[in-house]
Motif scaffolding. Structure first.
Motif, mmCIF file in Angstrom:
data_model
loop_
_atom_site.group_PDB
_atom_site.id
_atom_site.type_symbol
_atom_site.label_atom_id
_atom_site.label_comp_id
_atom_site.label_asym_id
_atom_site.label_seq_id
_atom_site.Cartn_x
_atom_site.Cartn_y
_atom_site.Cartn_z
ATOM 1 N N HIS A 54 -6.084 -6.553 18.546
ATOM 2 C CA HIS A 54 -4.983 -7.517 18.650
ATOM 3 C C HIS A 54 -3.863 -6.869 19.444
ATOM 4 O O HIS A 54 -3.361 -5.815 19.084
ATOM 5 C CB HIS A 54 -4.508 -7.907 17.258
ATOM 6 N N ASN A 79 -16.302 -14.061 26.186
ATOM 7 C CA ASN A 79 -15.545 -13.935 24.937
ATOM 8 C C ASN A 79 -14.885 -12.564 24.783
ATOM 9 O O ASN A 79 -14.557 -12.153 23.681
ATOM 10 C CB ASN A 79 -16.435 -14.239 23.726
ATOM 11 N N ASP A 80 -14.670 -11.882 25.898
ATOM 12 C CA ASP A 80 -14.043 -10.554 25.834
ATOM 13 C C ASP A 80 -12.619 -10.616 25.312
ATOM 14 O O ASP A 80 -12.202 -9.756 24.543
ATOM 15 C CB ASP A 80 -14.035 -9.884 27.210
ATOM 16 N N ALA A 111 -16.696 -13.868 17.119
ATOM 17 C CA ALA A 111 -15.260 -13.645 17.310
ATOM 18 C C ALA A 111 -15.021 -13.048 18.691
ATOM 19 O O ALA A 111 -15.893 -12.364 19.235
ATOM 20 C CB ALA A 111 -14.728 -12.701 16.237
ATOM 21 N N PRO A 112 -13.842 -13.271 19.252
ATOM 22 C CA PRO A 112 -13.516 -12.597 20.511
ATOM 23 C C PRO A 112 -13.401 -11.092 20.259
ATOM 24 O O PRO A 112 -13.150 -10.663 19.128
ATOM 25 C CB PRO A 112 -12.178 -13.203 20.909
ATOM 26 N N LYS A 113 -13.555 -10.314 21.312
ATOM 27 C CA LYS A 113 -13.406 -8.866 21.162
ATOM 28 C C LYS A 113 -11.928 -8.463 21.117
ATOM 29 O O LYS A 113 -11.570 -7.483 20.471
ATOM 30 C CB LYS A 113 -14.119 -8.157 22.309
ATOM 31 N N ASN A 114 -11.078 -9.222 21.809
ATOM 32 C CA ASN A 114 -9.641 -8.957 21.882
ATOM 33 C C ASN A 114 -8.888 -10.277 21.792
ATOM 34 O O ASN A 114 -9.384 -11.307 22.246
ATOM 35 C CB ASN A 114 -9.276 -8.321 23.221
ATOM 36 N N PHE A 170 -10.427 -12.724 12.013
ATOM 37 C CA PHE A 170 -11.079 -11.994 13.110
ATOM 38 C C PHE A 170 -11.128 -10.505 12.781
ATOM 39 O O PHE A 170 -10.492 -9.682 13.438
ATOM 40 C CB PHE A 170 -10.336 -12.218 14.426
ATOM 41 N N ILE A 189 -11.292 -7.033 15.387
ATOM 42 C CA ILE A 189 -11.017 -7.216 16.810
ATOM 43 C C ILE A 189 -9.709 -6.515 17.172
ATOM 44 O O ILE A 189 -8.905 -6.166 16.314
ATOM 45 C CB ILE A 189 -10.959 -8.702 17.232
#
Length: 147
Positions: A134, A48-49, A109-112, A129, A132
């Motif tokens: 973007h 999930n990076d 949530a994704p990190k990026n 999110f 994170i």
């Protein structure tokens, strides 16, 4: 819509981790749709990076933008972490879709996230999110720079 719901129910019976959500409008027409299978949910827990999210393509007879969530595994291969359709690219529809994704992923949530330069999408990312990173897609930046 009935056939799609029936198909998703069959998928859920075969794969207990299959997840889907649908949002209908006041006239029972599809406004937003999201689904993900169990294997993708398990893969997301490990990779999930970063996700890429792009609604550039309209690939169905209803002219609804396709909204795939794409990630990368440890072999550098693309993985689809879920997919959706939105009736139109308004902030509220992206908020709904991102919340469905977040719920399917257990709130992780994704990190990026990498997207095009859509302002409605950016607004929804900032709302859902939180915290994170973007980034804008290089391809979209280069295309706009050339224009």
């Amino acid at each position: 819509v009935g056939s799609t719901i029936s198909y998703f129910q069959d998928m859920k019976a075969q794969d207990p981790d299959f997840y889907w959500r649908i949002k209908l409008d006041d006239e029972d027409r599809v406004e937003n749709l999201f689904w993900i299978d169990g294997a993708s949910r398990r893969a997301y827990a490990r990779y999930n990076d970063v996700i890429s999210f792009d609604t550039t393509y309209i690939t169905n007879m209803y002219k609804m933008p396709c909204a795939p969530f794409i990630g990368i595994n440890n072999h550098g291969q693309s993985i689809q972490f879920g997919c959706g359709f939105v009736r139109n690219e308004l902030s509220g529809n992206f908020v709904w879709l991102f919340n469905a994704f977040l719920h399917a992923m257990g709130g992780i949530a994704p990190k990026n996230i990498i997207t095009d330069q859509d302002f409605a999408m950016r607004s929804a990312i900032d709302e859902v999110f939180i915290g994170i990173v973007h980034r804008n897609c290089r391809w979209h930046i280069m295309k706009k720079a050339q224009e």
